[in-house]
Enzyme design. Structure first.
Site, PDB file in Angstrom:
ATOM      1  N   ARG A 170       0.835  -1.209   0.000  1.00  0.00           N
ATOM      2  CA  ARG A 170       0.000   0.000   0.000  1.00  0.00           C
ATOM      3  C   ARG A 170       0.871   1.261   0.000  1.00  0.00           C
ATOM      4  O   ARG A 170       0.525   2.267  -0.604  1.00  0.00           O
ATOM      5  CB  ARG A 170      -0.963   0.015   1.183  1.00  0.00           C
ATOM      6  CG  ARG A 170      -0.303   0.026   2.548  1.00  0.00           C
ATOM      7  CD  ARG A 170      -1.280   0.330   3.658  1.00  0.00           C
ATOM      8  NE  ARG A 170      -0.659   0.225   4.971  1.00  0.00           N
ATOM      9  CZ  ARG A 170      -1.097   0.834   6.055  1.00  0.00           C
ATOM     10  NH1 ARG A 170      -2.162   1.625   5.997  1.00  0.00           N
ATOM     11  NH2 ARG A 170      -0.496   0.675   7.208  1.00  0.00           N
TER      12      ARG A 170
ATOM     13  N   PHE B 202     -14.478  -3.458   1.486  1.00  0.00           N
ATOM     14  CA  PHE B 202     -15.472  -2.452   1.115  1.00  0.00           C
ATOM     15  C   PHE B 202     -15.503  -2.226  -0.397  1.00  0.00           C
ATOM     16  O   PHE B 202     -16.576  -2.169  -0.995  1.00  0.00           O
ATOM     17  CB  PHE B 202     -15.172  -1.127   1.813  1.00  0.00           C
ATOM     18  CG  PHE B 202     -15.084  -1.222   3.307  1.00  0.00           C
ATOM     19  CD1 PHE B 202     -15.987  -1.978   4.027  1.00  0.00           C
ATOM     20  CD2 PHE B 202     -14.086  -0.557   3.995  1.00  0.00           C
ATOM     21  CE1 PHE B 202     -15.911  -2.069   5.411  1.00  0.00           C
ATOM     22  CE2 PHE B 202     -13.993  -0.641   5.380  1.00  0.00           C
ATOM     23  CZ  PHE B 202     -14.907  -1.394   6.090  1.00  0.00           C
TER      24      PHE B 202
ATOM     25  N   ARG C 295      -1.591  -4.452   3.972  1.00  0.00           N
ATOM     26  CA  ARG C 295      -1.334  -3.500   5.041  1.00  0.00           C
ATOM     27  C   ARG C 295       0.100  -3.540   5.583  1.00  0.00           C
ATOM     28  O   ARG C 295       0.722  -2.493   5.747  1.00  0.00           O
ATOM     29  CB  ARG C 295      -2.324  -3.748   6.180  1.00  0.00           C
ATOM     30  CG  ARG C 295      -2.141  -2.821   7.374  1.00  0.00           C
ATOM     31  CD  ARG C 295      -3.095  -3.204   8.496  1.00  0.00           C
ATOM     32  NE  ARG C 295      -3.127  -2.228   9.576  1.00  0.00           N
ATOM     33  CZ  ARG C 295      -3.867  -2.344  10.668  1.00  0.00           C
ATOM     34  NH1 ARG C 295      -4.637  -3.408  10.818  1.00  0.00           N
ATOM     35  NH2 ARG C 295      -3.839  -1.420  11.606  1.00  0.00           N
TER      36      ARG C 295
ATOM     37  N   GLU D 239     -18.938   3.609  -0.740  1.00  0.00           N
ATOM     38  CA  GLU D 239     -18.144   2.905  -1.759  1.00  0.00           C
ATOM     39  C   GLU D 239     -18.882   2.738  -3.091  1.00  0.00           C
ATOM     40  O   GLU D 239     -18.258   2.771  -4.152  1.00  0.00           O
ATOM     41  CB  GLU D 239     -17.711   1.540  -1.215  1.00  0.00           C
ATOM     42  CG  GLU D 239     -16.658   1.605  -0.128  1.00  0.00           C
ATOM     43  CD  GLU D 239     -17.213   1.985   1.237  1.00  0.00           C
ATOM     44  OE1 GLU D 239     -16.407   2.332   2.129  1.00  0.00           O
ATOM     45  OE2 GLU D 239     -18.467   1.934   1.417  1.00  0.00           O
TER      46      GLU D 239
ATOM     47  N   SER E 179      -4.870   5.679   5.126  1.00  0.00           N
ATOM     48  CA  SER E 179      -4.641   4.240   5.224  1.00  0.00           C
ATOM     49  C   SER E 179      -4.344   3.605   3.875  1.00  0.00           C
ATOM     50  O   SER E 179      -3.502   2.709   3.766  1.00  0.00           O
ATOM     51  CB  SER E 179      -5.853   3.556   5.863  1.00  0.00           C
ATOM     52  OG  SER E 179      -6.047   3.994   7.185  1.00  0.00           O
TER      53      SER E 179
ATOM     54  N   ASP F  53      -7.943  -5.983  12.974  1.00  0.00           N
ATOM     55  CA  ASP F  53      -9.277  -5.555  12.531  1.00  0.00           C
ATOM     56  C   ASP F  53     -10.255  -6.721  12.447  1.00  0.00           C
ATOM     57  O   ASP F  53     -11.473  -6.521  12.436  1.00  0.00           O
ATOM     58  CB  ASP F  53      -9.191  -4.852  11.175  1.00  0.00           C
ATOM     59  CG  ASP F  53      -8.556  -3.479  11.277  1.00  0.00           C
ATOM     60  OD1 ASP F  53      -8.234  -3.060  12.405  1.00  0.00           O
ATOM     61  OD2 ASP F  53      -8.368  -2.832  10.240  1.00  0.00           O
TER      62      ASP F  53
END
Length: 311
Positions: free
Chosen positions: A7, A80, A164, A55, A34, A114
């Site tokens: 990312r 999402f 991530r 989204e 993020s 998460d």
């Protein structure tokens, strides 16, 4: 070279891409810090659009930009971007074959704490089943940057799956990414380990473990899940006579399924799949989760020994 999250490499690539292509616009769903699209926002704020936590609107707006001749990169977390906006991806982007690039971050178990609600393990399956969609899962930061540049040049919808945590850098400055082409990272004669995303580095580790036991393992990086490099997969299966796929995704519908579909028609050989075995994730540290769900070098090596024994 220091480890880097894919990312992070994506954000850096966007900022570089914005300097060389003024048709590029970037859209986000209120997660720019993020997803790292904030890197683009800092240098090209007039071409950055925050669509909020909506989204479906994000992807629908991206379709509108593409229809107007822009090259939109739309980002959110994978659960999402793909899960909430599937209808817009299918009917507003892929069906009219619009030039939208969906770069989804925080995919797979390594989202970590998460938990299962955010650990998207079905996105590759969903995206590879959509006509006109190209699906890319980069293995490291170097490949991510090149994949972003290639996606911008490619005409048509692209899904780029990003992670991530920081991951090992596998490639040097001489590496050349090409959509639809796999790369042999290590030659071998007894079994082929076919990896994608973060599991490519695990496959390389597994090859070392196998070598210590006298088993010669080839390692192939398949960063484009669709279109798949059928020729290379068939060639390596013919050469080694056994295949193990490695992915941070459900074993159903992802890389393992794609490779099996090719081999059953071109070169049936003993095969095993390393991935999440039809389960949801849970909250935990990334390395702990990879261990619990069997996404480790040791797990790959164990399955490789089993398929070699079947030859």
């Amino acid at each position: 070279m220091a480890n880097i999250a894919t990312r992070d490499a994506y954000g850096q690539a966007l900022a570089e891409l914005g300097a060389i292509n003024d048709r590029v616009v970037v859209l986000d769903a209120d997660l720019s810090k993020s997803t790292k699209t904030n890197d683009f926002k800092k240098v090209y704020p007039e071409r950055f659009f925050n669509l909020g936590i909506a989204e479906q609107n994000l992807l629908g707006t991206a379709a509108g930009f593409a229809a107007a001749g822009k090259i939109p990169f739309a980002s959110s977390f994978a659960v999402f971007a793909v899960g909430r906006a599937y209808d817009q991806i299918r009917n507003s982007i892929a069906y009219p074959n619009l030039n939208v690039k969906i770069a989804a971050t925080h995919a797979g178990l390594t989202v970590g704490e998460d938990g299962g609600s955010h650990q998207m393990l079905e996105d590759i399956a969903l995206m590879r089943a959509v006509p006109n969609m190209t699906v890319i899962v980069p293995a490291d930061g170097v490949e991510t940057k090149q994949a972003v540049m290639a996606a911008a040049e490619h005409q048509g919808p692209v899904y780029i799956r990003l992670g991530r945590p920081k991951v090992p850098v596998l490639f040097g400055d001489d590496y050349k990414f090409e959509i639809g082409k796999g790369v042999v990272l290590r030659e071998g004669t007894d079994v082929t380990l076919v990896g994608t995303g973060i599991m490519v580095s695990k496959a390389m580790e597994a090859a070392d473990l196998l070598a210590a036991d006298g088993i010669s393992a080839a390692v192939v990086n398949i960063s484009t899940i669709k279109p798949l490099d059928n020729g290379l997969i068939t060639e390596m299966a013919q050469k080694t006579g056994a295949v193990v796929t490695c992915e941070e995704h459900n074993i159903y519908g992802g890389l393992g399924s794609a490779v099996a579909e090719v081999l059953v028609e071109t070169c049936p050989v003993p095969m095993a799949r390393v991935g999440v075995e039809d389960k949801f994730g849970e909250s935990g540290l990334p390395d702990q989760l990879l261990e619990k769900y069997g996404l480790t070098a040791a797990s790959i090596a164990e399955k490789a020994k089993a398929v070699v024994a079947k030859k």
